[in-house]
Design a protein around this motif. Sequence first.
Motif, PDB file in Angstrom:
ATOM      1  N   TRP A 139       6.680   2.111   9.985  1.00 54.74           N
ATOM      2  CA  TRP A 139       7.738   1.566   9.148  1.00 54.74           C
ATOM      3  C   TRP A 139       8.728   3.104   8.779  1.00 54.74           C
ATOM      4  CZ3 TRP A 139       7.453   0.720   4.114  1.00 54.74           C
ATOM      5  CH2 TRP A 139       8.229   1.656   2.971  1.00 54.74           C
ATOM      6  N   ASN A 140       8.473   3.923   9.880  1.00 52.81           N
ATOM      7  CA  ASN A 140       9.460   5.162   9.796  1.00 52.81           C
ATOM      8  C   ASN A 140      10.837   3.441  10.542  1.00 52.81           C
ATOM      9  OD1 ASN A 140       9.064   7.051   8.421  1.00 52.81           O
ATOM     10  ND2 ASN A 140       7.413   7.583   9.892  1.00 52.81           N
ATOM     11  N   THR A 141      11.040   3.245  11.517  1.00 52.53           N
ATOM     12  CA  THR A 141      11.355   2.761  12.661  1.00 52.53           C
ATOM     13  C   THR A 141      12.189   1.395  11.625  1.00 52.53           C
ATOM     14  OG1 THR A 141      10.190   1.692  13.932  1.00 52.53           O
ATOM     15  CG2 THR A 141      10.747   4.139  14.296  1.00 52.53           C
ATOM     16  N   LYS A 142      11.158   0.305  11.617  1.00 48.89           N
ATOM     17  CA  LYS A 142      12.116  -1.035  11.072  1.00 48.89           C
ATOM     18  C   LYS A 142      11.558  -1.050   9.663  1.00 48.89           C
ATOM     19  CE  LYS A 142      11.180  -2.928  15.534  1.00 48.89           C
ATOM     20  NZ  LYS A 142      10.171  -3.334  16.381  1.00 48.89           N
ATOM     21  N   LEU A 143      10.590  -0.853   8.765  1.00 43.72           N
ATOM     22  CA  LEU A 143      10.092  -1.688   8.214  1.00 43.72           C
ATOM     23  C   LEU A 143      10.597  -0.719   6.352  1.00 43.72           C
ATOM     24  CD1 LEU A 143       8.502  -3.898   6.906  1.00 43.72           C
ATOM     25  CD2 LEU A 143       6.702  -2.147   6.735  1.00 43.72           C
ATOM     26  N   TRP A 173      -1.762   7.180   5.964  1.00 41.46           N
ATOM     27  CA  TRP A 173      -1.458   5.731   7.053  1.00 41.46           C
ATOM     28  C   TRP A 173      -3.169   5.524   7.095  1.00 41.46           C
ATOM     29  CZ3 TRP A 173       3.252   4.111   5.941  1.00 41.46           C
ATOM     30  CH2 TRP A 173       4.873   4.797   6.330  1.00 41.46           C
ATOM     31  N   SER A 174      -3.241   6.688   7.437  1.00 38.19           N
ATOM     32  CA  SER A 174      -4.802   5.855   7.821  1.00 38.19           C
ATOM     33  C   SER A 174      -6.523   5.179   6.785  1.00 38.19           C
ATOM     34  CB  SER A 174      -5.631   7.275   8.167  1.00 38.19           C
ATOM     35  OG  SER A 174      -5.916   7.939   6.860  1.00 38.19           O
ATOM     36  N   ILE A 175      -5.620   5.105   5.742  1.00 41.06           N
ATOM     37  CA  ILE A 175      -5.857   4.344   4.716  1.00 41.06           C
ATOM     38  C   ILE A 175      -5.183   3.239   4.892  1.00 41.06           C
ATOM     39  CG2 ILE A 175      -6.344   3.914   2.210  1.00 41.06           C
ATOM     40  CD1 ILE A 175      -6.377   6.724   2.049  1.00 41.06           C
ATOM     41  N   ILE A 176      -3.685   3.244   4.823  1.00 37.04           N
ATOM     42  CA  ILE A 176      -3.555   1.560   4.917  1.00 37.04           C
ATOM     43  C   ILE A 176      -4.186   0.773   6.426  1.00 37.04           C
ATOM     44  CG2 ILE A 176      -1.547   0.477   5.758  1.00 37.04           C
ATOM     45  CD1 ILE A 176       0.252   3.395   4.183  1.00 37.04           C
ATOM     46  N   ALA A 177      -3.945   1.991   7.699  1.00 36.99           N
ATOM     47  CA  ALA A 177      -4.722   1.650   8.498  1.00 36.99           C
ATOM     48  C   ALA A 177      -5.637   0.807   8.481  1.00 36.99           C
ATOM     49  CB  ALA A 177      -4.588   2.396  10.151  1.00 36.99           C
ATOM     50  N   SER A 178      -5.939   1.756   7.882  1.00 38.33           N
ATOM     51  CA  SER A 178      -8.203   0.479   7.470  1.00 38.33           C
ATOM     52  C   SER A 178      -8.104  -0.658   7.083  1.00 38.33           C
ATOM     53  CB  SER A 178      -9.004   1.358   6.821  1.00 38.33           C
ATOM     54  OG  SER A 178      -8.420   1.857   5.317  1.00 38.33           O
ATOM     55  N   HIS A 209      15.858  -3.885  -6.208  1.00 40.86           N
ATOM     56  CA  HIS A 209      15.173  -4.310  -6.401  1.00 40.86           C
ATOM     57  C   HIS A 209      14.609  -2.684  -5.391  1.00 40.86           C
ATOM     58  CE1 HIS A 209      14.193  -8.594  -6.378  1.00 40.86           C
ATOM     59  NE2 HIS A 209      12.948  -7.800  -6.985  1.00 40.86           N
ATOM     60  N   LYS A 210      15.901  -2.431  -4.840  1.00 35.78           N
ATOM     61  CA  LYS A 210      16.345  -0.980  -3.831  1.00 35.78           C
ATOM     62  C   LYS A 210      15.643  -0.152  -4.900  1.00 35.78           C
ATOM     63  CE  LYS A 210      19.769  -1.043  -0.772  1.00 35.78           C
ATOM     64  NZ  LYS A 210      21.066  -0.622  -0.676  1.00 35.78           N
ATOM     65  N   MET A 211      16.630   0.487  -6.864  1.00 38.80           N
ATOM     66  CA  MET A 211      15.746   0.879  -7.605  1.00 38.80           C
ATOM     67  C   MET A 211      14.322   0.886  -7.627  1.00 38.80           C
ATOM     68  SD  MET A 211      18.464   2.918  -8.262  1.00 38.80           S
ATOM     69  CE  MET A 211      18.028   2.276 -10.304  1.00 38.80           C
ATOM     70  N   ASN A 212      13.687   0.198  -7.492  1.00 45.07           N
ATOM     71  CA  ASN A 212      12.789  -0.402  -8.267  1.00 45.07           C
ATOM     72  C   ASN A 212      11.739  -0.062  -6.990  1.00 45.07           C
ATOM     73  OD1 ASN A 212      12.324  -1.325 -10.724  1.00 45.07           O
ATOM     74  ND2 ASN A 212      12.999  -3.132 -10.070  1.00 45.07           N
ATOM     75  N   ILE A 213      11.616   0.265  -6.292  1.00 46.72           N
ATOM     76  CA  ILE A 213      11.528   0.182  -4.684  1.00 46.72           C
ATOM     77  C   ILE A 213      11.159   1.561  -4.289  1.00 46.72           C
ATOM     78  CG2 ILE A 213      10.971   0.687  -2.432  1.00 46.72           C
ATOM     79  CD1 ILE A 213      11.661  -2.697  -2.675  1.00 46.72           C
ATOM     80  N   LYS A 214      12.559   2.366  -4.573  1.00 49.09           N
ATOM     81  CA  LYS A 214      12.723   4.232  -4.958  1.00 49.09           C
ATOM     82  C   LYS A 214      11.358   4.216  -5.324  1.00 49.09           C
ATOM     83  CE  LYS A 214      16.906   5.607  -3.386  1.00 49.09           C
ATOM     84  NZ  LYS A 214      18.653   6.199  -3.508  1.00 49.09           N
ATOM     85  N   SER A 215      11.340   4.170  -6.724  1.00 53.68           N
ATOM     86  CA  SER A 215      11.053   4.787  -7.886  1.00 53.68           C
ATOM     87  C   SER A 215       9.492   4.502  -7.329  1.00 53.68           C
ATOM     88  CB  SER A 215      11.518   4.092  -9.344  1.00 53.68           C
ATOM     89  OG  SER A 215      11.597   3.070  -9.417  1.00 53.68           O
ATOM     90  N   SER A 216       9.480   3.310  -6.917  1.00 54.29           N
ATOM     91  CA  SER A 216       7.789   3.209  -6.803  1.00 54.29           C
ATOM     92  C   SER A 216       7.429   4.301  -5.713  1.00 54.29           C
ATOM     93  CB  SER A 216       7.741   1.710  -6.652  1.00 54.29           C
ATOM     94  OG  SER A 216       8.221   1.634  -5.429  1.00 54.29           O
ATOM     95  N   LEU A 217       8.127   4.163  -4.807  1.00 53.99           N
ATOM     96  CA  LEU A 217       7.733   5.020  -3.639  1.00 53.99           C
ATOM     97  C   LEU A 217       7.595   6.649  -4.324  1.00 53.99           C
ATOM     98  CD1 LEU A 217      10.351   3.893  -1.238  1.00 53.99           C
ATOM     99  CD2 LEU A 217       7.577   3.727  -1.277  1.00 53.99           C
ATOM    100  N   LEU A 218       8.811   7.139  -5.453  1.00 52.03           N
ATOM    101  CA  LEU A 218       7.562   8.200  -6.342  1.00 52.03           C
ATOM    102  C   LEU A 218       6.448   8.313  -6.180  1.00 52.03           C
ATOM    103  CD1 LEU A 218      10.749   8.405  -8.618  1.00 52.03           C
ATOM    104  CD2 LEU A 218      10.969  10.059  -6.407  1.00 52.03           C
ATOM    105  N   LEU A 231       0.920  -1.532  -0.073  1.00 47.66           N
ATOM    106  CA  LEU A 231       0.061   0.352   0.456  1.00 47.66           C
ATOM    107  C   LEU A 231       1.230   0.973  -0.366  1.00 47.66           C
ATOM    108  CD1 LEU A 231      -2.688  -1.175   3.066  1.00 47.66           C
ATOM    109  CD2 LEU A 231      -2.987  -0.349   0.269  1.00 47.66           C
ATOM    110  N   PHE A 232       1.703   1.281   0.638  1.00 45.64           N
ATOM    111  CA  PHE A 232       2.615   2.631   0.974  1.00 45.64           C
ATOM    112  C   PHE A 232       3.116   2.382  -0.480  1.00 45.64           C
ATOM    113  CE2 PHE A 232       6.689   4.843   1.313  1.00 45.64           C
ATOM    114  CZ  PHE A 232       5.823   5.863   2.177  1.00 45.64           C
ATOM    115  N   ALA A 233       3.629   1.680  -0.930  1.00 44.71           N
ATOM    116  CA  ALA A 233       4.113   2.065  -2.695  1.00 44.71           C
ATOM    117  C   ALA A 233       3.360   2.056  -3.816  1.00 44.71           C
ATOM    118  CB  ALA A 233       4.743   0.575  -2.979  1.00 44.71           C
TER     119      ALA A 233
END
Length: 275
Positions: free
Chosen positions: A109-113, A90-95, A124-133, A82-84
Amino acid sequence: MGRAPCCDKANVKKGPWSSEEDSKLKLFIDKFGTGGNWIALPHKAGLKRCGKSCRLRWLNYLRPNIKHGEFSEAEDTTICTLFASIGSRWSIIASQLPGRTDNDIKNYWNTKLKKKLLGISSSHKMNIKSSLLLSQQPQNQQFLFSSPLLPSASALSNKPSIFQLSAGFGTTTHQALVPPHEAISSSSTSSSSSPLFQFNSQHQFIKQISQNVSFNNFLLHGNAGSQDYLSGLHSAAPLEECSSYEFDEIKRMLVTSNNNNREFFFEDQSVLGTF
DNA sequence: AATTTTCTCAACCGCCGCCGC
DNA sequence: TGCGGCGGCGGTTGAGAAAAT
């Protein structure tokens, strides 16, 4: 002149809640409910707290059925996916995670995930990074439908998927969630190469999701064209190639949808998904 | 064992959108 | 239609705990 404060800051207690305050708040809400007015609640409950503070304490800690402790692999996957897809909503994710609060998920998310994700392979880092964009794309983002219901994803989650939505910009394609009936009612643009549904902005898209859809079931993985950019987040089931659907095709799939039980079917009556 | 550094997470802050007047 | 109050949200902070030195 700025906005008036929500409470008299000089006369409210701040900082950690005592067990006495907790039980006062809990007893009051158990007995009278919130009354739809958090600002008035602390006074009525005999608490020297800001209404917002009471609300937060209740929602994040005192409310029944709050789940504390370790997040499961399945929850990790849901959060990552969902973050990607929708960014830090966060509220949508929490739902989508019963018993979890937005604050919990945000902290997790901020401390561990986030760190956990950065530990996976560099490609994969590259792809996740771009997905977060995706969460940072401001306006006129174009979205296009791609594969609904991938068996491997369903098997992984034990839940049916609804549509996946791909969003393309630059050379990368990203994915998000979309409620089918909303997409159908949104303006669509035809393109020579791709069937596209265009929302005015990502914000509009998110707003539609958050206002109109309560996801009980949702897709659990992403696949963007030939890039399985989220595969690093999943323990099993290699991702499958997405196929795209023409507008008319999707319309046809949804024409038999039954909005009462919120189930959607393929034309042959096999269930496409529920939400 | 003492001190420093890092991590965790509850709570706060301020902005935004909705709604009633 | 504009304004103000309120709820909700996401980003940030800071105290305490845990780990490292």
